[in-house]
Design an enzyme around this catalytic site. Sequence first.
Site, PDB file in Angstrom:
ATOM      1  N   TYR A 180      21.570  -7.581  15.442  1.00 43.12           N
ATOM      2  CA  TYR A 180      22.341  -6.781  14.487  1.00 43.12           C
ATOM      3  C   TYR A 180      23.680  -6.340  15.073  1.00 43.12           C
ATOM      4  O   TYR A 180      24.735  -6.530  14.456  1.00 43.12           O
ATOM      5  CB  TYR A 180      21.540  -5.554  14.048  1.00 43.12           C
ATOM      6  N   LYS A 184      27.738  -7.264  14.130  1.00 42.48           N
ATOM      7  CA  LYS A 184      28.754  -6.295  13.721  1.00 42.48           C
ATOM      8  C   LYS A 184      29.962  -6.304  14.661  1.00 42.48           C
ATOM      9  O   LYS A 184      31.088  -6.056  14.244  1.00 42.48           O
ATOM     10  CB  LYS A 184      28.131  -4.900  13.627  1.00 42.48           C
TER      11      LYS A 184
END
Length: 337
Positions: A180, A184
């Site tokens: 994750y 980002k």
Amino acid sequence: MARDEWDPRTLPDLSAHSYLITGANAGLGFFAGEQLFRAGARVIFTGRNPNRLAAARAAVRRRTPDADPERADTLLLDTSNLGSIRSAAASVRGRGPLSGLLLNAGIVHPPKTREATVDGHEVVLATNVLGHFALAGELLVRLAEARGRMVWVGSMSTSLTPYDPVDPQLTTDYSPWRAYVQSKVACTALGFEADRRLRAAGVPVSSVVAHPGYSTSGRTPGIVGVNAPRRLTRFADNLQAPITQSKEHGAWSLVRALVDPDIEGGEFWGPRTVARGEPRRQKASRITRDPAVAQRLWDLGESATGVQWPLAAAAAANPATDGSDATGGVDGPERAA
């Protein structure tokens, strides 16, 4: 408008503008779309499930009865699938200029073990990053025709654990959190790199990065077909009330980044206290501002998707007067570049 005068609850008239939002059938994407729709914009809500898209469109029309229902449209789009991206982009290109593109879709809770897409890419990277890189490239000329803006969605997690995506496909050392956060870092770095390249090529499109802070389902209004958190989720999220906010409020930063004409390409926006509050300009984590990291990720985007952004064609579509800036935002077509 002074930057501290922006009211996220009362947007300017957006009736002359059209926006596409990825992952708009729920969460931040839905609320961003609703806010734009309420302000009069034509909004293309995209997602990969036709039933959930239909429920989202019904909900936004029901919750905004004074708006023209025909200005809320839906389109099937799975950002993890390059074939789906090409098909959706072809459909959007046939609809004319595009004022803004909100690159919002993403996997927030990655699988426990590494998974790959039909195209052979790690699923979080594909969904959160590669699909958006390809879509932005496919729609760049339409954005340029409207002197528009693209907004990449970052995360405050990139400051907490600033992983360098030296193994972006996570072929080794996979973990859900790393997948994750790396995605980002990549989204944010690519957003800044896109702005540098667009300026250098004289393309009248701006690229901005925004993050929603700590926005949770449990603090978000329940909406049939869109958001229905369990009681335990409500209880747990409300215990964190001082440092969290609803996804409705989390969408404020994304929407402002998309439509505020005073925002410039290359800026980074998020909630006032980082985790919650009204949108303010902020400073992104160091790794996301590293041009060497961005160059590496740009090369990955091109090789993994087969998409090279048509910078020359986009520059010719609606050339900037000095090749140095592009605005996007609600007054984009009238402002000098």
